[in-house]
Design a protein around this motif. Sequence first.
Motif, PDB file in Angstrom:
ATOM      1  N   UNK A 154       7.796  14.405  -3.564  1.00  0.00           N
ATOM      2  CA  UNK A 154       9.185  14.164  -3.498  1.00  0.00           C
ATOM      3  C   UNK A 154       9.616  15.101  -4.676  1.00  0.00           C
ATOM      4  N   UNK A 155       8.927  14.997  -5.819  1.00  0.00           N
ATOM      5  CA  UNK A 155       9.656  15.759  -6.897  1.00  0.00           C
ATOM      6  C   UNK A 155       9.380  17.508  -6.923  1.00  0.00           C
ATOM      7  N   UNK A 204      18.984  18.056   3.304  1.00  0.00           N
ATOM      8  CA  UNK A 204      19.107  16.765   2.404  1.00  0.00           C
ATOM      9  C   UNK A 204      19.126  15.600   3.524  1.00  0.00           C
ATOM     10  N   UNK A 205      19.784  15.771   4.730  1.00  0.00           N
ATOM     11  CA  UNK A 205      19.797  14.646   5.592  1.00  0.00           C
ATOM     12  C   UNK A 205      18.190  14.401   6.139  1.00  0.00           C
ATOM     13  N   UNK A 219      13.176   7.383  -0.315  1.00  0.00           N
ATOM     14  CA  UNK A 219      13.650   6.498  -1.628  1.00  0.00           C
ATOM     15  C   UNK A 219      14.315   7.523  -2.794  1.00  0.00           C
ATOM     16  N   UNK A 220      13.760   8.711  -2.815  1.00  0.00           N
ATOM     17  CA  UNK A 220      14.166   9.622  -4.152  1.00  0.00           C
ATOM     18  C   UNK A 220      15.306  10.116  -3.777  1.00  0.00           C
ATOM     19  N   UNK A 232      18.830   8.413  -3.526  1.00  0.00           N
ATOM     20  CA  UNK A 232      19.705   8.118  -4.689  1.00  0.00           C
ATOM     21  C   UNK A 232      20.921   8.942  -5.221  1.00  0.00           C
ATOM     22  N   UNK A 233      20.692  10.142  -4.445  1.00  0.00           N
ATOM     23  CA  UNK A 233      21.587  11.188  -4.637  1.00  0.00           C
ATOM     24  C   UNK A 233      22.780  11.543  -3.806  1.00  0.00           C
ATOM     25  N   UNK A 234      23.637  12.483  -4.343  1.00  0.00           N
ATOM     26  CA  UNK A 234      24.693  12.864  -3.427  1.00  0.00           C
ATOM     27  C   UNK A 234      25.499  13.833  -3.968  1.00  0.00           C
TER      28      UNK A 234
END
Length: 551
Positions: A293-294, A357-358, A371-372, A375-377
């Motif tokens: 994820x990172x 992103x989707x 999950x990670x 959190x963002x947009x």
Amino acid sequence: MATTDYGAQPDSRPAIASRAEVVVFGATPGGIAAAVSAARAGRKVLLLEPGSWVGGMMSGGLSNTDTGQRGAEVISGLAGEFFRRARAIEQTRGACLEPCASSFLFEPQVATQVFESMLREAGVTVERAVHLRDVEKNGTAITRLLTSRGDVRADVFIDASYEGDLMKLAAVPFRIGREPRQMAGASDAAALAAQEDDAGVQRRQLPLNVHIDPYRVPGDASSGTIAFVEPRPDPMPDVGDGDSRVTAYTYRLCVTDDPTNRILFTRPERYTPSDYELHARVAATVPADVDIARNMFNPARVARSRDKNFFKYDLNSSLTLSTDLTGDGLNQGYVDQSQARREQIQRIYRDYIQGWFYAMQTEPRLKVLHARVSQFGYCADEFTDNGGFPHQFYVRVARRMVGDYVMNENDVMQNGRRPKISDPVALGSYSLAAHHHRYLAAPVEWPNGQRKDAVMLEGLLIGRIPNDAPYPISYRALTPRETDARNLLNPVTLSATHVAYSSIRMEPTFMMLGEAAGIAASLSVESKSSVQAVSYAALRSRLVKAGLRLE
């Protein structure tokens, strides 16, 4: 006159001013610094921008500044002024990350505000939506730019575009791609001065050190490769070979985890799940102890959000698989396309990134990312006319001029192979840094001992400068040969090899080089001389007076 047209047909906007002393093409940070410095020196300056915004990458999402280990020591002049003004605004907004006094982080909207103020205060005339159509020369002197909004004459022209379009239309020689590595004997001083140890094609790497089958039907080469993976080249390039390839392009994104200022990542209209097959195969293959994820989504904090418990982030591509994209018909060949085709390519990149992103939130095979990323947009208060998505396409490298002096790896590494530069106009401070140039199928030994094709990444170059020592950049690297153009300066697509450019290409460095170009242009106007004949002693004196560090 040159023939390539990078613009559209003339539009209905008012015609631009027909005469200036200095014309700058490209409102990038380097172009803004060139225009402001020339205007502060008393010149009548016209800044032409093909888009509708100013600030290039620094107002276009690149908010986590590439300074290098000792960049704070050398970022000076107008670049230093920009950061001081940005810090003051961020501190007033309560958004500045501590320690604010030494921060090189900022929000895109703040960068835009500072750049617009600097241009307005200096009295620079800025014209937007201006596309180059042609360049007229009299001998080696550029006399006129033909644009989509009328023609303009000047004494000195400055190409500050990321693509080098003005330089190309002015018939100044340039290179695209990677020079081949040339090896020299230890006693051959002249050859050693030209030898670049990291030139050409780089070693191939497995993505995250895992073996991934490159074919749509695993093991079946006749099924074709998965999206954005090139078939096995024939012949396979050797390390050090030259080619015409450029590093991956992308967009730099400003994202947030603040629910009160967040535009959720949603499915784009043109969404193709198979575009992310490589990512899905990697995610399914990496060991459990690898934080996939990172690796694929790792935004860096740049400012506090509206709710101070949350942040804004600069999201750059990772060095393995993320928002970068490279391929034939995309970044490879982008530079010499028409404006219409460039915009089509940019749309492909936008669709790809928005789809990525989707996919990271929804595709079952990418569940480890859900999950990670959820959190963002996008930031609702950034790029408000574009749905939170930046305007500026990240063209990391395009054309590179062949000028009076070609900066090379030895100048950056300061290894003694070349004489010390005698006419510095700025200092570079970043490491060698090139992203991947291609994803390809290539034969490699698999864990079971079988030798067969796997996905390989090629072109990554990361090389630290010895002692992180800042290095001087020559004024002659900003000037074409006088036999090519006597009144053109080029602070962005300057004269440098692929390897040297991978370090020089940072925005603060472009700003310092742009400021030097603007001051040199003013001296050229004053002395009625070519830019090559500008007195370096006079130029150095003005650079030092402007606060630029040269030592």
